[in-house]
Design a protein around this motif. Sequence first.
Motif, short mmCIF file in Angstrom:
data_model
loop_
_atom_site.label_atom_id
_atom_site.label_comp_id
_atom_site.label_asym_id
_atom_site.label_seq_id
_atom_site.Cartn_x
_atom_site.Cartn_y
_atom_site.Cartn_z
N PRO A 110 -2.55 7.37 4.95
CA PRO A 110 -1.79 8.48 5.55
C PRO A 110 -1.43 9.58 4.56
CG PRO A 110 -0.97 6.39 6.39
CD PRO A 110 -1.94 6.06 5.30
N LEU A 111 -1.51 9.29 3.27
CA LEU A 111 -1.21 10.33 2.28
C LEU A 111 -2.35 11.32 2.09
CD1 LEU A 111 0.51 8.44 -0.68
CD2 LEU A 111 1.47 10.32 0.62
N PHE A 112 -3.51 11.03 2.63
CA PHE A 112 -4.69 11.84 2.33
C PHE A 112 -4.48 13.34 2.54
CE2 PHE A 112 -8.62 13.88 3.75
CZ PHE A 112 -9.35 13.81 2.58
N PRO A 113 -3.98 13.79 3.70
CA PRO A 113 -3.83 15.24 3.86
C PRO A 113 -2.87 15.86 2.86
CG PRO A 113 -2.81 14.05 5.69
CD PRO A 113 -3.60 13.06 4.92
N PHE A 114 -1.84 15.10 2.45
CA PHE A 114 -0.89 15.63 1.48
C PHE A 114 -1.49 15.65 0.08
CE2 PHE A 114 1.52 13.44 4.85
CZ PHE A 114 2.11 14.55 5.43
N VAL A 115 -2.35 14.67 -0.20
CA VAL A 115 -3.07 14.67 -1.47
C VAL A 115 -3.94 15.91 -1.58
CG1 VAL A 115 -4.96 13.54 -2.71
CG2 VAL A 115 -3.06 12.18 -1.84
N ALA A 174 -7.53 10.90 -10.82
CA ALA A 174 -7.64 9.48 -10.51
C ALA A 174 -6.43 8.99 -9.70
CB ALA A 174 -7.77 8.67 -11.79
N CYS A 175 -5.25 9.49 -10.05
CA CYS A 175 -4.04 9.09 -9.32
C CYS A 175 -4.05 9.64 -7.90
CB CYS A 175 -2.79 9.57 -10.06
SG CYS A 175 -2.41 8.63 -11.55
N TYR A 176 -4.51 10.88 -7.73
CA TYR A 176 -4.62 11.42 -6.37
C TYR A 176 -5.59 10.56 -5.55
CZ TYR A 176 -1.99 15.73 -7.13
OH TYR A 176 -0.98 16.65 -7.35
N TYR A 177 -6.70 10.19 -6.17
CA TYR A 177 -7.68 9.37 -5.47
C TYR A 177 -7.07 8.03 -5.08
CZ TYR A 177 -12.09 7.05 -4.41
OH TYR A 177 -13.10 6.37 -3.78
N GLN A 178 -6.37 7.40 -6.01
CA GLN A 178 -5.75 6.11 -5.73
C GLN A 178 -4.64 6.23 -4.68
OE1 GLN A 178 -7.94 3.79 -6.73
NE2 GLN A 178 -6.19 2.56 -7.34
N ALA A 179 -3.94 7.34 -4.67
CA ALA A 179 -2.88 7.52 -3.67
C ALA A 179 -3.46 7.51 -2.27
CB ALA A 179 -2.14 8.83 -3.93
N ALA A 180 -4.56 8.25 -2.07
CA ALA A 180 -5.20 8.30 -0.75
C ALA A 180 -5.88 6.98 -0.41
CB ALA A 180 -6.21 9.45 -0.70
N ARG A 181 -6.37 6.29 -1.42
CA ARG A 181 -7.07 5.03 -1.18
C ARG A 181 -6.11 3.92 -0.81
NH1 ARG A 181 -7.44 0.95 -4.60
NH2 ARG A 181 -9.00 -0.66 -4.27
N THR A 182 -4.99 3.80 -1.52
CA THR A 182 -4.07 2.70 -1.27
C THR A 182 -3.17 2.95 -0.07
OG1 THR A 182 -2.52 3.65 -2.88
CG2 THR A 182 -4.04 1.94 -3.68
N GLY A 226 0.80 -1.21 0.00
CA GLY A 226 0.00 0.00 0.00
C GLY A 226 0.83 1.26 0.00
N GLN A 227 1.91 1.27 0.77
CA GLN A 227 2.76 2.46 0.85
C GLN A 227 3.39 2.79 -0.49
OE1 GLN A 227 5.25 0.99 4.06
NE2 GLN A 227 4.38 2.50 5.46
N SER A 228 4.00 1.78 -1.11
CA SER A 228 4.69 2.05 -2.37
C SER A 228 3.70 2.38 -3.48
CB SER A 228 5.57 0.87 -2.76
OG SER A 228 4.82 -0.33 -2.77
N MET A 229 2.54 1.71 -3.49
CA MET A 229 1.53 2.05 -4.48
C MET A 229 1.06 3.49 -4.30
SD MET A 229 -0.81 -1.40 -4.93
CE MET A 229 -1.22 -1.55 -3.19
N GLY A 230 0.81 3.87 -3.04
CA GLY A 230 0.35 5.21 -2.76
C GLY A 230 1.34 6.27 -3.20
#
Length: 861
Positions: free
Chosen positions: A766-771, A755-763, A730-734
Amino acid sequence: MSRRAALILLAALVGVSVVAARALGTVEGLSIGGALLAAWCGATLCLSTKGAQTSDSKPTATPSTTQQVPATERDDALQSGTDEATGDVADAPHTKHEVADRDAREAQDAPTEDVAHASAQEEPAAPSADEPAPADDATTDAQAPDAPFDFPAFRLRLLHSAKPLEDLRATVDDIRARREADANSVCGAQEFLEQELTDAGLYDQEVGAAQVHVVLPYHARLFYLRLARRSLPYGTYLSLLRIEATLNALLFAFEHYDDLSCVRHEDIRAFQQRVTSSICAQAPDVDTADWSYLAMPWQMPYGPSEQGEWSVREALSRAIETVRLPYRLEARFRTNVNAGDIALEFTATPESVFPHTAWVPALGLVPSTSHMRTREASKYAARVGLLLAAHAFKASERIRRVWVSAIAESPREHACLYSVRIERRAFSSLRMDKMSDPLSVLHALGASMRQDGEALLPATQLFYLEDERFCPPMRHDIWQLSERPLSVGAARSLGCTRVSGLVIHEQLVRDMAADEMLRSMQVGAGDNRTQQSVRSIMDAAHATSDLSVWSAAERVASKLVDGSIESDQLDVIREEFVEGDPLSKAVKTSQRLIMTQRPQEALDVLHAALKPLEDEGCYADSSTIAYRSFDSFTERVMYNRLNRHDKRSVVLVPDAYPVAHLTLSALYASAVHEGDAFLEAALGHARRALAVAPLSAPANLGVAACLEALDKTEEAIDLLRAFLSVAYQGQSMGMAYFRLASLMWHQGDRSASRACYYQAARTFPPLFPFVVTEYQLLASQDGDVDSYEMSEEEVESALRHAHIPLAPTQDTAFALYEGATASVDAEVFPVAHDLLASLEALTGDDVIHGIRMSLEHEPDA
């Protein structure tokens, strides 16, 4: 700070984090990405999005693309372990089967025993002659209230509630208020709910303070309370079990009766007692080959007929998750299919969890005594054990003996209630659906048990899960050096023909030589200890032809002779022997220099250590050899499968080698004022790390960061596309999606970027606030105010249009599954643990977790 500077600092943090992870000994058991990406998220992203605001709201998670294994709700809470001093429940593990679930069930006062009850979806069989049947849909004389009890809405509300205990209290308050206003406005189900929840302690202060969420695990589809807090008082734990049991009792009744609003309170209690006494009717017929009673969402590569370690463990784990009991089940098991043995332990339900009322013929509902509850808890424990034994025998015709123990757990007690060895022939003669006295059945089977009437007392346990009978020593042999061949199917799944093709640590031979050397040094310690230590070291070198062992022996022996190391400093001797080579030491030194703000000295140290290796052409691939580095067994299996047609031999490089190049890349990239020449040098070192570690997340992301900084956008996008096609963490995918989002934005493909931003937060949540921060920053600069949130269909369409994989891909997920299956069957358990952990993280499936937990560790691990 400019965007280029932020990207360059990203690369710098990559290198520093790699060095820290390696130096702190976190390499084994963690991928490089797992050790680093948290640091990237916490520091690097802040640099690239400085000055923007973050959001606390999270996007709705979408299901994994690995849809062959449906995800389950995994449990973080309700633990069995307790602290002796405080009586608090111990820290909770991460899934349901690490939790100590206690199957809470209802006490019955009627003198009858079992009634066949295959599952809550099936109609229970007729009650026995001495047990009056509760009213069913045709005979009930209850009057439906003006406002019927909408159980589906009630269930849905609990599942979506952020504070379900508060919602339950509000429901009980509403029932009380309506009954006081008009007694006919409340149905029997609501009366049952009110009384049971109140008796369970719903209004207790400690229970009210517990932070829980209600979930329905995928397989059994029964209520499960998941706790947010990691510990709680034992009494509160029991109360929560009773609350959970009450919800499940109502669920069983809802599934049985046509209209729950027309059922009386006492009918639900009587039906609950029938369900409790009929759980053994779910037992499969162990003498047939019919597997249809279990839903297999995955196509098993070998099929059930193989009946190897994987097949048996998968079937038993799935059965434990699928069986529908009135209360929680926590079961642990070990298997030795070759010997025909399965060992099972389960946690018995405490008597205090059983209902404090019972339905008695001619008397109706009466208070239950402690003796009544203890009696019913003992009978229930007997039934659960026999039901588990049935599923264990069903798992394979090769299983000849099943060993079962019921364990009582409390803050001050760990006791065996009964322990039994059951032979297949004896078990086959049992009528599970007509069993009237489960305690007598256990006694007839020769169980170790003590009784006070119908109450079980602590007894001698006949076996333990880690006994050699179930965990043969051969599983802990040094498989890494073994030339043991793999079966054709396992070789296809693992990408190699021998188990030695799964090794990931270059220093393995030195590790084992060091162990033997230190044992010899301790045994031979005498007056002339230095001389004897040197002799032991050289003996270890002579026992192998490995050149790295000879080099390590000479290095350590010379330091013992010149006094640099004392002969009694065994830890220092071991470290010097295993990781005392110039490159490993240079990496550690560079880390200290970086931490003390001396980057130029760190550069000089690493260059000096790498120069002799580069001058001699060390670790350069040839037509016969591929030099590689792996962070995990999963990474090795994925590489093997992707390169199965590569006829070159894989030779492992020292862990320090790719780390040194990544660190140099980061140091060069951090010198932003030096211009593109330094960025090209950074890219060169990152590419060298990627060459020896092609599936490494830090190497792939490090190269991509350098390419982005050099405005080689298309090349960076292609690299990240390729990486996502094989990514499984999940971390590396995100992180890959996060970098792709920015690249696609600057390419003008806003749909793919969103779509990539969405997938980053989904996978990687913890990336959500940075997204949010980066998206808002880019949108404000370009005047684009659309939300990055998209539907699942929109995300998939946008990624497909941009040729970006939806990670994890189905090919990747199936590769993990096949590899896990093969490594379990081959009994290479360290590899199986790693693959199952990766698969579990992707699917959230408790069946996969159960299989992983059934694999024993090395005796001293």
